[in-house]
Design a protein around this motif. Structure first.
Motif, PDB file in Angstrom:
ATOM      1  N   ASN A 177       0.794  -1.223   0.000  1.00  0.00           N
ATOM      2  CA  ASN A 177       0.000   0.000   0.000  1.00  0.00           C
ATOM      3  C   ASN A 177       0.825   1.271   0.000  1.00  0.00           C
ATOM      4  O   ASN A 177       0.401   2.284  -0.537  1.00  0.00           O
ATOM      5  CB  ASN A 177      -0.932   0.015   1.216  1.00  0.00           C
ATOM      6  CG  ASN A 177      -2.191  -0.796   0.971  1.00  0.00           C
ATOM      7  OD1 ASN A 177      -2.993  -0.444   0.121  1.00  0.00           O
ATOM      8  ND2 ASN A 177      -2.333  -1.897   1.698  1.00  0.00           N
ATOM      9  N   PHE A 178       1.996   1.239   0.653  1.00  0.00           N
ATOM     10  CA  PHE A 178       2.717   2.495   0.846  1.00  0.00           C
ATOM     11  C   PHE A 178       4.138   2.484   0.306  1.00  0.00           C
ATOM     12  O   PHE A 178       4.826   3.496   0.355  1.00  0.00           O
ATOM     13  CB  PHE A 178       2.717   2.868   2.336  1.00  0.00           C
ATOM     14  CG  PHE A 178       1.328   3.060   2.864  1.00  0.00           C
ATOM     15  CD1 PHE A 178       0.598   4.186   2.512  1.00  0.00           C
ATOM     16  CD2 PHE A 178       0.721   2.105   3.657  1.00  0.00           C
ATOM     17  CE1 PHE A 178      -0.695   4.364   2.965  1.00  0.00           C
ATOM     18  CE2 PHE A 178      -0.571   2.275   4.116  1.00  0.00           C
ATOM     19  CZ  PHE A 178      -1.287   3.401   3.765  1.00  0.00           C
TER      20      PHE A 178
ATOM     21  N   LYS D   7      -5.583   6.949   2.036  1.00  0.00           N
ATOM     22  CA  LYS D   7      -5.266   6.901   0.600  1.00  0.00           C
ATOM     23  C   LYS D   7      -6.494   7.343  -0.167  1.00  0.00           C
ATOM     24  O   LYS D   7      -7.477   6.600  -0.240  1.00  0.00           O
ATOM     25  CB  LYS D   7      -4.915   5.473   0.187  1.00  0.00           C
ATOM     26  CG  LYS D   7      -3.463   5.101   0.401  1.00  0.00           C
ATOM     27  CD  LYS D   7      -3.207   3.668   0.000  1.00  0.00           C
ATOM     28  CE  LYS D   7      -2.967   3.517  -1.511  1.00  0.00           C
ATOM     29  NZ  LYS D   7      -2.378   2.150  -1.776  1.00  0.00           N
ATOM     30  N   TYR D   9      -8.151   8.001  -3.614  1.00  0.00           N
ATOM     31  CA  TYR D   9      -7.978   7.729  -5.051  1.00  0.00           C
ATOM     32  C   TYR D   9      -8.394   8.930  -5.879  1.00  0.00           C
ATOM     33  O   TYR D   9      -7.815   9.242  -6.899  1.00  0.00           O
ATOM     34  CB  TYR D   9      -8.839   6.532  -5.466  1.00  0.00           C
ATOM     35  CG  TYR D   9      -8.473   5.269  -4.759  1.00  0.00           C
ATOM     36  CD1 TYR D   9      -7.150   4.842  -4.718  1.00  0.00           C
ATOM     37  CD2 TYR D   9      -9.443   4.511  -4.117  1.00  0.00           C
ATOM     38  CE1 TYR D   9      -6.800   3.691  -4.054  1.00  0.00           C
ATOM     39  CE2 TYR D   9      -9.090   3.350  -3.458  1.00  0.00           C
ATOM     40  CZ  TYR D   9      -7.769   2.940  -3.423  1.00  0.00           C
ATOM     41  OH  TYR D   9      -7.423   1.811  -2.768  1.00  0.00           O
ATOM     42  N   ALA D  47     -11.706   6.207  -1.155  1.00  0.00           N
ATOM     43  CA  ALA D  47     -10.580   6.329  -0.205  1.00  0.00           C
ATOM     44  C   ALA D  47     -10.485   5.108   0.687  1.00  0.00           C
ATOM     45  O   ALA D  47     -11.484   4.452   0.980  1.00  0.00           O
ATOM     46  CB  ALA D  47     -10.727   7.588   0.642  1.00  0.00           C
ATOM     47  N   GLU D  48      -9.264   4.803   1.097  1.00  0.00           N
ATOM     48  CA  GLU D  48      -9.012   3.747   2.071  1.00  0.00           C
ATOM     49  C   GLU D  48      -8.296   4.339   3.283  1.00  0.00           C
ATOM     50  O   GLU D  48      -7.441   5.213   3.132  1.00  0.00           O
ATOM     51  CB  GLU D  48      -8.154   2.645   1.453  1.00  0.00           C
ATOM     52  CG  GLU D  48      -8.902   1.844   0.406  1.00  0.00           C
ATOM     53  CD  GLU D  48      -8.041   0.768  -0.251  1.00  0.00           C
ATOM     54  OE1 GLU D  48      -8.576   0.028  -1.078  1.00  0.00           O
ATOM     55  OE2 GLU D  48      -6.838   0.692   0.087  1.00  0.00           O
TER      56      GLU D  48
END
Lengths: 251, 251, 251, 251
Positions: A177-178, D7, D9, D47-48
């Motif tokens: 993810n990062f 996160k 998008y 978004a996560e």
């Protein structure tokens, strides 16, 4: 004090390195496998990781000297396409937050070495002894799942059902993810009741094929043989005892 | 609020100072030893350490005044090569992270006083009463291990097997890795069931020889005598009771 | 999110203000006393304190509206020498660190209002019902101890022996060390088994004399009477039951 | 590592959006309701949310791929006055502090999308099975309480008496105090013993009327029917067993 302190002795120049993680966990399968491989390949230590998320403790060597509990990074230069980086150590982070902080920091360090692929090693605890432990897997993408199936890695519909807890899971989860990394967790089947060289050998068997490495299994097999003898003897004693009790009951 | 707050009354000028730590722990051996030595040498308090990692609590003096739980730093000027700095106090940090933060901060402070060597004092819990408690050791390097053996400090192949937990371990572990210090942990054998002056005396006996100090053991010996009488009396009562029960059984 | 969030509606101009704290604790004596006094003196709310160290929870009013758990600051302008500031609320900090952070922040706020003196109110749990609860004390300096003795506050040689835990202790301990404040903790004797208006009245009796305030005790006395009737009735039922069992045994 | 990592998008352009929260909780009523609605309205993930306050764990999909435990934000564009934003996910924050940090961060994100109103969905655990679960409510202001009563939401004098714990409470409590938002918590009555589609349907019935949405309940009703059959069968088996035991006793 910083949450995680990394002492880097020397930044190695590595060729497309792959990270291999083996920290204490279920049956210590991952720790045993990674440390065995590392020792076989004569890895070179290049960094130590200290953290307030480890137990507040020093450990004592046979010679009376002490050392602060830590994780360590080693590198191995190979003749193949990929050099290797190893993460091994005394403990995983004790708290949930600590687990995240430690994995994140390790990823920052290995990112700077251009690691793009990760193998995390662990145990899959079944509560039962087994002669031929299987190797279960989980991967960050579908391509890797397919690639692993060729090495007889078992992908078993959402199993383990509680996921993968700790560094073996987080390095992959945070990595994908990062840090733009991909990877696989290889889990050797194990009872989980003791440090299990059989599970470790199963994992290593798969890993050395994937990485195209050659290692000497003699020492690990000696450990397995010793363990087999121990469990056989224990089983015989149990059988003997049951038999006696049966006779006593009949008499 | 900062994690650790240090109130320094006065920065002492010290000659190659050595840090001696004695905080609460197994059998309170370290605390008892350090505070006894400190009192004998008429140490001068120069700093107080407060922290959110201590219990959120004030303690009450006999005269009705209260004080916030704390650690304290004292100094002692000696006629020998090394002046002394003492770390004593009410509590160790409650959480793992707190233990690290506190030891790290103490090391920052004593580094600024040019401390290069540390003795941490503690107990080695055996669960058994002993007449002649031994003193176990662990050190940051091999030279110190050898030097300590001359004072009959026991280095016992990786013992204690779970290492040294808390400030007595961390000050050495963090000190050697991040502050360029060396040091020894001296652990007096103790049952661990109560505050143990015998274990403390054993540790002090070794420490005063190492540091070439002269102290008066009278008061500590009085405590040991009182404790001996108490345990002897308790033993006699137990023996008496067993004897009676035996007679009753025979009768 | 900041650790502690203070919403100040309005900064009051106060004359040499004294802080009075009464948060939930042993027998809720402090909370009951402070809130009763506050209500009697028609205090004005000027700030709310929210924090991640409180439980992650909203509470629900009778009318169906909800509010986030919080502490509150009120002020009271008096005709005497000192205006008053009150700290009351739903909870104390849940963790050790949280307790410190919250008390430290409150002290920062009231320091800005020029508070120099603090009274913290609490219960002294004895595990026993008592008709005439005493008021125990602890103070930041010897002068205050002596001053309090004139109001029959009991200073009982280091009692309570485990000190004072939580905000009632920390506000004084942090206040004296880092905010140049002085103060007293007043603890009403209480069984500690239930919210105790008797203990609260005992504390208030002392406090209003010290602060030269006049308040109406009627409502508090009604609560005490109701509680007395309840405990008397419970006692009679227990006595009755014992009597019956005795008869049954004799019969 | 930051406490909470978001996160995003794509930042959607939304028309006066309303936030709907449904995370795991009592009877998983909120999670079930929110995810069912989201699926019916074909929400789009934008978004996560990852955090060290979630368990340090990856979960495994049926196909052998893994993912880090997370929360997610979706949006739905509607034909009505308000677009919708959904907060759903695998876990709530594990620690008290984590709960606050996560809710605060979510509010920062949805504030940037101009959310002014929040509906949080949850269960009201009664420990008893019920055929017609009611929907209980709590709101940030009196106007919303009155508005909700028109939809048969029950406001029951301070109930639930322990307030609302977790994200369903904190989003409203932090939202009203620090983000100028208002909102309602809708709680479906549930035994709390298992994931409860009946409670979820009760909540959704109310919510779709409030928001003037049309959704297909077929799938949810199938789940309810299956559950009803299961509980009926279990009840019959229990009755049968009791009857047999009765006969045995008579015979």
């Amino acid at each position: 004090m910083e949450n995680v302190l990394v002492k880097i002795y020397k930044v190695p120049k590595l060729k497309d390195p792959i990270l291999i993680e083996g920290l204490p966990g279920v049956g210590n399968v991952g720790k045993l496998a990674a440390e065995y491989l590392l020792s076989n390949l004569n890895g070179v230590k290049f960094a130590e990781i200290y953290s307030k998320f480890f137990p507040p403790q020093v450990l004592i060597n046979e010679d009376g000297t002490l050392y602060l509990v830590k994780n360590e990074l080693y590198y191995v230069k190979t003749k193949g396409k990929n050099d290797l980086v190893f993460l091994v150590g005394d403990y995983q982070g004790l708290s949930n937050e600590g687990q995240f902080e430690l994995s994140y920091k390790v990823l920052e360090v290995v990112k700077s070495l251009h690691v793009k692929t990760i193998f995390t090693l662990g145990g899959f605890g079944t509560g039962q002894l087994t002669d031929e432990p299987r190797v279960f897997g989980a991967a960050t993408n579908k391509d890797l799942v397919e690639a692993m199936k060729k090495y007889n890695v078992v992908f078993s519909g959402g199993e383990p059902s509680n996921g993968i807890v700790g560094a073996a899971g987080l390095l992959l989860g945070l990595g994908m993810n990062f840090f733009n990394m991909e990877g696989v967790c290889l889990m050797g089947e194990t009872s989980g009741y003791f440090t299990d060289p059989k599970g470790a050998k199963a994992v290593l068997n798969v890993l050395v094929k994937i990485l195209n490495l050659k290692i000497d299994f003699t020492e690990l097999e000696t450990k397995i043989k010793a363990l087999n003898e121990l469990t056989t003897k224990m089983q015989e004693e149990i059988d003997q005892k049951i038999k006696k009790e049966d006779l006593g009951y009949i008499g």
